[in-house]
Design a protein around this motif. Structure first.
Motif, PDB file in Angstrom:
ATOM      1  N   GLN A 176      37.241  52.643  40.955  1.00 13.72           N
ATOM      2  CA  GLN A 176      37.247  52.198  38.971  1.00 13.72           C
ATOM      3  C   GLN A 176      38.292  51.716  38.252  1.00 13.72           C
ATOM      4  N   ILE A 186      36.577  48.024  38.588  1.00 18.22           N
ATOM      5  CA  ILE A 186      35.540  48.085  37.814  1.00 18.22           C
ATOM      6  C   ILE A 186      35.937  47.325  36.595  1.00 18.22           C
ATOM      7  N   GLU A 187      37.315  48.076  35.753  1.00 20.90           N
ATOM      8  CA  GLU A 187      37.858  48.529  34.132  1.00 20.90           C
ATOM      9  C   GLU A 187      38.641  46.642  34.768  1.00 20.90           C
ATOM     10  N   ASN A 219      38.377  43.815  36.684  1.00 17.10           N
ATOM     11  CA  ASN A 219      37.583  43.197  36.400  1.00 17.10           C
ATOM     12  C   ASN A 219      36.148  42.843  35.136  1.00 17.10           C
ATOM     13  N   LYS A 220      36.042  43.950  34.646  1.00 12.96           N
ATOM     14  CA  LYS A 220      35.538  43.816  33.094  1.00 12.96           C
ATOM     15  C   LYS A 220      34.063  43.974  33.936  1.00 12.96           C
ATOM     16  N   LEU A 221      33.518  44.991  35.002  1.00 12.69           N
ATOM     17  CA  LEU A 221      32.286  44.625  36.119  1.00 12.69           C
ATOM     18  C   LEU A 221      31.082  45.312  35.384  1.00 12.69           C
ATOM     19  N   GLN A 222      31.102  46.768  34.321  1.00 13.91           N
ATOM     20  CA  GLN A 222      30.910  47.870  34.355  1.00 13.91           C
ATOM     21  C   GLN A 222      29.651  47.269  33.545  1.00 13.91           C
ATOM     22  N   GLY A 235      27.935  44.851  34.859  1.00 15.54           N
ATOM     23  CA  GLY A 235      27.224  44.975  35.420  1.00 15.54           C
ATOM     24  C   GLY A 235      26.266  45.992  36.567  1.00 15.54           C
ATOM     25  N   MET A 236      27.662  46.961  36.290  1.00 16.36           N
ATOM     26  CA  MET A 236      26.470  47.715  36.587  1.00 16.36           C
ATOM     27  C   MET A 236      26.460  49.084  37.277  1.00 16.36           C
ATOM     28  N   GLN A 267      24.063  47.563  34.826  1.00 16.98           N
ATOM     29  CA  GLN A 267      22.271  47.367  34.972  1.00 16.98           C
ATOM     30  C   GLN A 267      21.895  47.466  36.251  1.00 16.98           C
TER      31      GLN A 267
END
Length: 98
Positions: free
Chosen positions: A16, A19-20, A22-25, A27-28, A30
């Motif tokens: 988590q 994800i936070e 790297n600002k991947l939320q 994409g996750m 989606q």
């Protein structure tokens, strides 16, 4: 710079944090919404589903059948509710059927 986690952090907490940071939320979300659509709608609807895209909080679904699009348009609020319940958080606010 990311804060350092202690040596007793759980794997989910570490993931988590990644994800936070790297600002991947987005994409996750989606990927999660696409999987939720497949699971909830079943093989009949998935046969006619061409594409599922989440932009912001709007879910765009491209369908190959005008009849199916018309049928699903009557239950948009139910679709939003079902997907958000599947994901256990409010991701989708609106559905656009194309």
């Amino acid at each position: 710079m990311a804060k350092r986690l202690n040596s007793e952090s759980t794997i989910s907490a570490v993931l988590q944090q990644i994800i936070e940071v790297n600002k991947l939320q987005a994409g996750m979300d989606q990927i999660d919404v696409r999987e939720a659509w497949k699971n909830l709608m079943g093989s009949g609807v998935n046969t006619y589903t061409k594409n599922v895209i989440l932009k912001g909080s709007t879910l765009y679904v491209e369908l190959g059948s005008a009849v199916l699009r018309e049928e699903l348009s009557h239950g948009k609020s139910k679709i939003v509710k079902m997907i958000n319940e599947e994901l256990r958080r409010d991701v989708v606010k609106d559905v656009v059927l194309r």
